[in-house]
Design a protein around this motif. Structure first.
Motif, PDB file in Angstrom:
ATOM      1  N   LYS A   1      33.823  67.794 -21.967  1.00  0.00           N
ATOM      2  CA  LYS A   1      34.039  68.779 -20.901  1.00  0.00           C
ATOM      3  C   LYS A   1      32.837  68.813 -19.978  1.00  0.00           C
ATOM      4  O   LYS A   1      31.701  68.693 -20.406  1.00  0.00           O
ATOM      5  CB  LYS A   1      34.213  70.189 -21.499  1.00  0.00           C
ATOM      6  CG  LYS A   1      35.537  70.390 -22.200  1.00  0.00           C
ATOM      7  CD  LYS A   1      36.586  70.982 -21.265  1.00  0.00           C
ATOM      8  CE  LYS A   1      37.944  71.075 -21.933  1.00  0.00           C
ATOM      9  NZ  LYS A   1      38.557  69.758 -22.158  1.00  0.00           N
ATOM     10  N   GLY A   2      33.094  69.001 -18.706  1.00  0.00           N
ATOM     11  CA  GLY A   2      32.034  69.259 -17.740  1.00  0.00           C
ATOM     12  C   GLY A   2      32.033  70.735 -17.425  1.00  0.00           C
ATOM     13  O   GLY A   2      32.638  71.538 -18.129  1.00  0.00           O
ATOM     14  N   ARG A   3      31.351  71.094 -16.341  1.00  0.00           N
ATOM     15  CA  ARG A   3      31.323  72.502 -15.953  1.00  0.00           C
ATOM     16  C   ARG A   3      32.714  72.974 -15.585  1.00  0.00           C
ATOM     17  O   ARG A   3      33.537  72.212 -15.128  1.00  0.00           O
ATOM     18  CB  ARG A   3      30.410  72.696 -14.740  1.00  0.00           C
ATOM     19  CG  ARG A   3      28.950  72.586 -15.081  1.00  0.00           C
ATOM     20  CD  ARG A   3      28.128  72.887 -13.854  1.00  0.00           C
ATOM     21  NE  ARG A   3      28.138  74.317 -13.572  1.00  0.00           N
ATOM     22  CZ  ARG A   3      27.707  74.825 -12.429  1.00  0.00           C
ATOM     23  NH1 ARG A   3      27.301  74.045 -11.470  1.00  0.00           N
ATOM     24  NH2 ARG A   3      27.728  76.124 -12.245  1.00  0.00           N
ATOM     25  N   ARG A   4      32.930  74.305 -15.760  1.00  0.00           N
ATOM     26  CA  ARG A   4      34.197  74.943 -15.431  1.00  0.00           C
ATOM     27  C   ARG A   4      35.385  74.224 -16.053  1.00  0.00           C
ATOM     28  O   ARG A   4      36.449  74.108 -15.473  1.00  0.00           O
ATOM     29  CB  ARG A   4      34.372  75.029 -13.905  1.00  0.00           C
ATOM     30  CG  ARG A   4      33.296  75.885 -13.279  1.00  0.00           C
ATOM     31  CD  ARG A   4      33.200  75.792 -11.791  1.00  0.00           C
ATOM     32  NE  ARG A   4      31.835  76.065 -11.359  1.00  0.00           N
ATOM     33  CZ  ARG A   4      31.319  77.288 -11.219  1.00  0.00           C
ATOM     34  NH1 ARG A   4      32.035  78.326 -11.464  1.00  0.00           N
ATOM     35  NH2 ARG A   4      30.072  77.446 -10.856  1.00  0.00           N
ATOM     36  N   GLY A   5      35.138  73.643 -17.245  1.00  0.00           N
ATOM     37  CA  GLY A   5      36.236  73.058 -18.004  1.00  0.00           C
ATOM     38  C   GLY A   5      36.741  71.721 -17.501  1.00  0.00           C
ATOM     39  O   GLY A   5      37.712  71.195 -18.021  1.00  0.00           O
TER      40      GLY A   5
ATOM     41  N   THR B   1      18.875  73.326 -17.848  1.00  0.00           N
ATOM     42  CA  THR B   1      19.752  72.348 -17.200  1.00  0.00           C
ATOM     43  C   THR B   1      18.966  71.549 -16.169  1.00  0.00           C
ATOM     44  O   THR B   1      19.104  70.333 -16.051  1.00  0.00           O
ATOM     45  CB  THR B   1      20.923  73.081 -16.519  1.00  0.00           C
ATOM     46  OG1 THR B   1      21.618  73.824 -17.515  1.00  0.00           O
ATOM     47  CG2 THR B   1      21.887  72.111 -15.874  1.00  0.00           C
TER      48      THR B   1
ATOM     49  N   ASN C   1      22.898  70.515 -11.568  1.00  0.00           N
ATOM     50  CA  ASN C   1      22.997  69.722 -12.801  1.00  0.00           C
ATOM     51  C   ASN C   1      23.655  68.355 -12.679  1.00  0.00           C
ATOM     52  O   ASN C   1      24.134  67.832 -13.675  1.00  0.00           O
ATOM     53  CB  ASN C   1      23.738  70.539 -13.858  1.00  0.00           C
ATOM     54  CG  ASN C   1      25.207  70.725 -13.489  1.00  0.00           C
ATOM     55  OD1 ASN C   1      25.538  70.804 -12.311  1.00  0.00           O
ATOM     56  ND2 ASN C   1      26.060  70.756 -14.466  1.00  0.00           N
TER      57      ASN C   1
ATOM     58  N   ILE D   1      25.560  67.237 -16.601  1.00  0.00           N
ATOM     59  CA  ILE D   1      24.853  67.937 -17.677  1.00  0.00           C
ATOM     60  C   ILE D   1      25.557  69.261 -17.933  1.00  0.00           C
ATOM     61  O   ILE D   1      25.920  69.957 -16.984  1.00  0.00           O
ATOM     62  CB  ILE D   1      23.378  68.204 -17.281  1.00  0.00           C
ATOM     63  CG1 ILE D   1      22.640  66.873 -17.085  1.00  0.00           C
ATOM     64  CG2 ILE D   1      22.662  69.044 -18.339  1.00  0.00           C
ATOM     65  CD1 ILE D   1      21.369  67.002 -16.270  1.00  0.00           C
ATOM     66  N   LEU D   2      25.778  69.579 -19.186  1.00  0.00           N
ATOM     67  CA  LEU D   2      26.447  70.837 -19.522  1.00  0.00           C
ATOM     68  C   LEU D   2      25.645  71.577 -20.587  1.00  0.00           C
ATOM     69  O   LEU D   2      25.446  71.072 -21.689  1.00  0.00           O
ATOM     70  CB  LEU D   2      27.857  70.564 -20.053  1.00  0.00           C
ATOM     71  CG  LEU D   2      28.666  71.818 -20.383  1.00  0.00           C
ATOM     72  CD1 LEU D   2      28.991  72.590 -19.125  1.00  0.00           C
ATOM     73  CD2 LEU D   2      29.939  71.449 -21.111  1.00  0.00           C
ATOM     74  N   THR D   3      25.169  72.765 -20.251  1.00  0.00           N
ATOM     75  CA  THR D   3      24.371  73.549 -21.190  1.00  0.00           C
ATOM     76  C   THR D   3      25.211  74.686 -21.755  1.00  0.00           C
ATOM     77  O   THR D   3      25.886  75.386 -21.018  1.00  0.00           O
ATOM     78  CB  THR D   3      23.135  74.127 -20.472  1.00  0.00           C
ATOM     79  OG1 THR D   3      22.468  73.061 -19.808  1.00  0.00           O
ATOM     80  CG2 THR D   3      22.175  74.760 -21.460  1.00  0.00           C
ATOM     81  N   GLU D   4      25.177  74.843 -23.061  1.00  0.00           N
ATOM     82  CA  GLU D   4      25.889  75.944 -23.704  1.00  0.00           C
ATOM     83  C   GLU D   4      24.884  76.749 -24.522  1.00  0.00           C
ATOM     84  O   GLU D   4      23.863  76.226 -24.958  1.00  0.00           O
ATOM     85  CB  GLU D   4      27.008  75.414 -24.591  1.00  0.00           C
ATOM     86  CG  GLU D   4      27.983  74.548 -23.814  1.00  0.00           C
ATOM     87  CD  GLU D   4      29.244  74.245 -24.598  1.00  0.00           C
ATOM     88  OE1 GLU D   4      30.113  75.114 -24.681  1.00  0.00           O
ATOM     89  OE2 GLU D   4      29.352  73.126 -25.126  1.00  0.00           O
TER      90      GLU D   4
END
Lengths: 326, 326
Positions: A117-121, A151, A176, A188-191
């Motif tokens: 997954k990337g940002r916003r799904g 990020t 990102n 890049i995806l930060t959780e």
């Protein structure tokens, strides 16, 4: 042991004798031979000559634990390293490992990602052999509100690793994305997992398009790969290891002030759209501003028609260039 | 099926015949008998009289799935219900279940909690049979910055459930403690998993001191239990089920405006310290204010010596009463 033997073979300029390998690694000749055989089965071409020893002639482009670990020169990042042939998503895997008690610095890498997954799904898939899908676990003692800056720290690390490994000079699209010639090459995806106001852990995930020789028509003006831009295939394990190494360096600098004071100038040099018009999308509202680079908190400074400068944070807006596709 | 039979037995005013049970639940006489036997083995006293049927004489105080489900009148919360005899922490368990794909509304309850945590890492243990340690999973479509209000929503739910089940009128200490006679009876801990700016999921955990007849000396002026305050033992399953039922109600009201507009007055009525002096601790700094209740965002309004009112959010400060221990 297999990865140690591989490391020795890679570091040797010429043939290295079986005896030397035994002495350096404290194992028997039989053990060395067994691991050489296993490496050959994985695709490594290892020449062996009587009285001279072994020499690595050709390495396959693999993201195995042996391959990545043999390139890795980090202090703490990737000491716990998990490499998979296929995985739903490395961010999900790190989250599962974190919930099972994994340590700060744990890294997960996969050859193929089926539910990335990337940002916003948005989906971010990876095909076996073509990219790097990698995530790592951080358990920092920082304020939760400062975590989104990680990020941007990661973007710097990926950018430097790409440049050092391939010579390609990429740019950053705030906050990102890494882009080359106006097209996206890395996301890049930060959780983050929070307990009330305190950080349980942070997962940083990234996907790099490496050895993809073309994109489908609907993507070809938005996405590119290191192979397309550099005109040659790139070994992925050294690149993945270099990203981790660069991240460690920039992360230390981030921790010193818990903001981007020491990294802001470097980030702004790499930023696209500076002093150009950008479209800032806030929900259904769109506005045109001049981009003026980031501040020490990683917020983007934008200037309106009257010359008034305000900050936007990555949580609330999405930014698009007015010209081109990024 | 066992929990359905239990529910029928609980709802019956008098003896209910085996035939009636079979017809209502669509199972055989043998199946009914098998489940009655299993219930007896768990501690239920079930009288059986020829030509009259079965009657529930005495229920053990258990937090089993059958016991909780048989009391549960919710629309979605607790449809997936996990009950354990022992568990490290129900918040951790819900986080693990979430990472494995559990649904919105999943509930975990344990008899005994060995690694429970309160805010700022304080431990919150639960002894078998004495308390309720319960957590649930939410996957709301709300802004991440609004999620901390769910702690206050939960406080309202616990308060109402305690009042309806036991008659005890508790109070709320902002933001997340339920207190009776100035002593803590319940704590609430909210955790959240974020993807950049979007919520993956939220875990709400709570611990209620129920059938504890005394506390060790160092705690007895800070903590109390429903048994101590009410002078009798309380059945825990109906209380746990009532908390979930009340939470559903208040959660719906929260979602309508994504803030506490509709709940603020009720919360403020239950709040301790209103118009009294409180100590606000921000890092190492302590200040004295008058507490003026919460606003619609769940922030506490505090008034300084000059009559100036400002808001404090739960992330940044800890609040203590000037008199007493809470």
């Amino acid at each position: 042991m297999k990865s140690k033997i591989l490391k020795e073979l890679k570091n040797a300029d010429d043939y290295i004798s079986g005896q030397q390998l035994c002495e350096r690694l404290g194992v028997s000749r039989t053990a060395v031979w067994k691991h050489i055989k296993a490496l050959r089965a994985e695709g490594y071409e290892i020449d062996s000559v009587t009285n001279k020893g072994y020499k690595l002639m050709m390495e396959p482009d693999l993201l195995t634990k042996e391959e990545v670990a043999s390139c890795l020169h980090t202090k703490w990042l990737g000491k716990d390293l998990y490499c998979y042939e296929t995985m739903d998503s490395t961010n999900l895997e790190i989250r599962r490992l974190a919930e099972a008690g994994a340590s700060h610095g744990t890294v997960a890498i996969t050859e193929e990602q089926t539910m990335g997954k990337g940002r916003r799904g948005r989906s971010w898939l990876a095909e076996a052999g073509a990219g790097i899908a990698m995530s790592f676990l951080l358990k920092p003692q920082i304020e939760a509100q400062n975590s989104s800056m990680l990020t941007l720290v990661t973007a710097l690390a990926v950018n430097e690793a790409i440049c050092e490994t391939t010579g390609i000079r990429a740019k950053i699209k705030w906050p990102n994305d890494i882009i080359v010639n106006g097209k996206k090459i890395c996301g890049i995806l930060t959780e983050m997992s929070l307990q009330m106001d305190e950080i349980n852990y942070i997962v940083v995930g990234l996907g790099i398009n490496v050895n993809i020789d073309h994109f489908p028509e609907d993507l070809s003006d938005k996405a590119t790969s290191l192979q397309i831009e550099g005109g040659r295939k790139i070994k992925r394990a050294p690149l993945a290891a270099k990203v981790l190494e660069c991240f460690e360096k920039y992360y230390d600098m981030f921790l010193k002030t818990e903001d981007l004071s020491m990294l802001q100038d470097e980030y702004n040099k790499l930023l696209v759209h500076t002093d150009q018009k950008i479209k800032v999308v806030r929900g259904s509202k769109e506005e045109i501003f001049l981009s003026r680079g980031i501040n020490h908190r990683g917020e983007l400074l934008v200037e309106d028609e009257d010359g008034k400068v305000s900050e936007v944070s990555s949580g609330e807006v999405s930014v698009r260039g007015i010209l081109g596709y990024v």
